[in-house]
Enzyme design. Structure first.
Site, PDB file in Angstrom:
ATOM      1  N   TYR A 141      -1.450   8.170  -2.586  1.00 46.42           N
ATOM      2  CA  TYR A 141      -2.416   7.588  -1.649  1.00 46.42           C
ATOM      3  C   TYR A 141      -2.701   8.585  -0.524  1.00 46.42           C
ATOM      4  O   TYR A 141      -3.856   8.978  -0.293  1.00 46.42           O
ATOM      5  CB  TYR A 141      -1.867   6.261  -1.101  1.00 46.42           C
ATOM      6  N   ARG A 219       6.599   0.969  11.943  1.00 48.00           N
ATOM      7  CA  ARG A 219       5.170   1.269  11.830  1.00 48.00           C
ATOM      8  C   ARG A 219       4.486   0.980  13.161  1.00 48.00           C
ATOM      9  O   ARG A 219       4.986   0.223  13.989  1.00 48.00           O
ATOM     10  CB  ARG A 219       4.512   0.403  10.743  1.00 48.00           C
TER      11      ARG A 219
HETATM   12  N1  UDP Z   1       7.221  -4.312   3.981  1.00 46.83           N
HETATM   13  C1  UDP Z   1       8.257  -5.213   3.771  1.00 46.83           C
HETATM   14  N2  UDP Z   1       7.985  -6.388   3.133  1.00 46.83           N
HETATM   15  C2  UDP Z   1       6.726  -6.707   2.702  1.00 46.83           C
HETATM   16  C3  UDP Z   1       5.677  -5.797   2.924  1.00 46.83           C
HETATM   17  C4  UDP Z   1       5.952  -4.609   3.559  1.00 46.83           C
HETATM   18  O1  UDP Z   1       9.402  -4.953   4.142  1.00 46.83           O
HETATM   19  O2  UDP Z   1       6.552  -7.793   2.114  1.00 46.83           O
HETATM   20  C5  UDP Z   1       7.485  -3.062   4.701  1.00 46.83           C
HETATM   21  C6  UDP Z   1       7.037  -1.814   3.955  1.00 46.83           C
HETATM   22  O3  UDP Z   1       8.081  -1.335   3.130  1.00 46.83           O
HETATM   23  C7  UDP Z   1       6.707  -0.876   5.107  1.00 46.83           C
HETATM   24  C8  UDP Z   1       6.206  -1.807   6.211  1.00 46.83           C
HETATM   25  O4  UDP Z   1       6.702  -3.103   5.878  1.00 46.83           O
HETATM   26  O5  UDP Z   1       7.875  -0.255   5.561  1.00 46.83           O
HETATM   27  C9  UDP Z   1       4.690  -1.847   6.314  1.00 46.83           C
HETATM   28  O6  UDP Z   1       4.194  -2.043   5.014  1.00 46.83           O
HETATM   29  P1  UDP Z   1       2.683  -2.347   4.699  1.00 46.83           P
HETATM   30  O7  UDP Z   1       2.576  -2.508   3.213  1.00 46.83           O
HETATM   31  O8  UDP Z   1       2.231  -3.485   5.546  1.00 46.83           O
HETATM   32  O9  UDP Z   1       1.889  -1.069   5.198  1.00 46.83           O
HETATM   33  P2  UDP Z   1       2.078   0.510   4.836  1.00 46.83           P
HETATM   34  O10 UDP Z   1       2.846   1.087   5.992  1.00 46.83           O
HETATM   35  O11 UDP Z   1       2.758   0.632   3.512  1.00 46.83           O
HETATM   36  O12 UDP Z   1       0.665   0.998   4.784  1.00 46.83           O
END
Ligand code: UDP
Length: 323
Positions: A141, A219
């Site tokens: 990505y 994040r």
């Molecule tokens: N995450 C999580 N549980 C979920 C979805 C996401 O623990 O059901 C974690 C994921 O591993 C990352 C963070 O939350 O560390 C943000 O994930 P998201 O998919 O929202 O956004 P990304 O940073 O991947 O674009």
């Protein structure tokens, strides 16, 4: 200004279209509705259903509508999916984007605002990260978005395209009428709120042994309206540039869940799961450049406001856009 918005039926795109129309711009939305929703498109926008792979149709549309600028949201944006199916990411995010650029060149449209990502940086050596952080993505990505940033650089040199690359951190929150509805939801905040709504039994926490204070990933959550406002400011630019769009504040998965318990007054059960492949432990923006050069300011991006707006949207749209 007349603006072509690809992906204008999607989560971030539809909120940006709402803000563009509110600011008096004319909008043409191009979307294949694979992720987007027809009902998310502002009624004052012209809607065209099409795919970035359809080079001929894209040429015809850009020649016919002659936009003065393009805001390019359409694309694939899930880290885990990109680790399973990299081909999809290069086809849509790179090849699809090139089709769009070629149509712009043919029609003499020069300005493009591109949805890039903090995932182009990979594993930053320090946090918060500014735009000088080396771009070494750790998933397809991020790599596909980095390649397209580089393609834009060459089209700027050779064809006079004027790109603004906005490197988003984590889009979140909702406007009063438009919010986050993915047909298969993988994002943290909607998953947490759908659990609070009782549509899911628990939140899976991916990775509890990351190199962060509580072991879960950090994040930088940016309100979708603040993200939209960066695009509107970028429309005024007439030279190439690239900018982080984030708040400078990082929250761990556990902190987000705790804050959501307060906002929703629900228990929100959790279950630990192994870390997701391709997930960097911490991504937090330094966005001074955007603030300095475009006069941008995050106005809605406190975690509580983000969660409150997202919760309001999910409560009032329990089935999303119901399509
Ligand atoms: N995450 C999580 N549980 C979920 C979805 C996401 O623990 O059901 C974690 C994921 O591993 C990352 C963070 O939350 O560390 C943000 O994930 P998201 O998919 O929202 O956004 P990304 O940073 O991947 O674009």
């Amino acid at each position: 200004m007349k603006v072509l918005v690809t992906g204008g039926a999607g989560y971030i795109g539809s909120v940006c279209v709402e803000e563009l129309i509110g600011a008096g711009h004319q909008v043409v939305v191009w979307d294949n509705l694979s992720e987007g929703h027809r009902a998310a498109v502002h009624p004052q926008a012209i809607f065209l259903q099409g795919d970035l792979a359809d080079r001929d149709l894209l040429h015809r549309v850009v020649l016919e509508h002659r936009p003065e600028a393009v805001i390019h949201f359409a694309g694939k944006a899930l880290v885990p999916e990109s680790m399973r199916d990299p081909s999809l990411y290069y086809r849509v995010n790179v090849a699809g984007g090139i089709n769009l650029l070629d149509a712009m060149v043919a029609a003499g449209c020069r300005k493009i605002i591109f949805s890039s990502t903090c995932a182009t940086y990979g594993l930053p050596e320090k946090i918060p990260m500014d735009e000088q952080t080396p771009q070494r993505p750790i998933n397809p990505y991020g790599h596909s978005k980095l390649i397209f940033e580089q393609v834009l650089g060459w089209y700027a040199q050779i064809h006079g395209i004027i790109p603004t690359c906005l490197r988003y951190f984590n889009a979140s929150g909702a406007s009063a009428t438009r919010g986050e509805h993915h047909r298969i939801e993988t994002h943290l905040i909607p998953n947490v709120l759908l659990t609070a709504l009782g549509q899911r039994n628990e939140v899976e926490v991916f990775g509890e042994n990351h190199a962060t204070p509580d072991g879960t990933c950090i994040r930088d959550y940016i309100h979708v309206k603040d993200l939209a406002s960066a695009h509107i400011l970028a429309l005024e630019r007439d030279k190439p540039g690239f900018f982080n769009v984030g708040t400078g504040n990082g929250f761990s998965v556990r902190q987000v869940i705790e804050a959501a318990r307060k906002v929703t007054k629900q228990e929100i059960p959790v279950r630990g799961q192994p870390a997701r492949a391709g997930d960097p432990p911490a991504l937090v923006a330094a966005s001074h450049k955007l603030q300095r050069e475009l006069g941008w300011k995050p106005r809605h991006s406190g975690l509580e406001e983000i969660l409150t707006h997202a919760w309001d949207w999910h409560r009032t749209h329990p089935q999303g856009y119901s399509d």
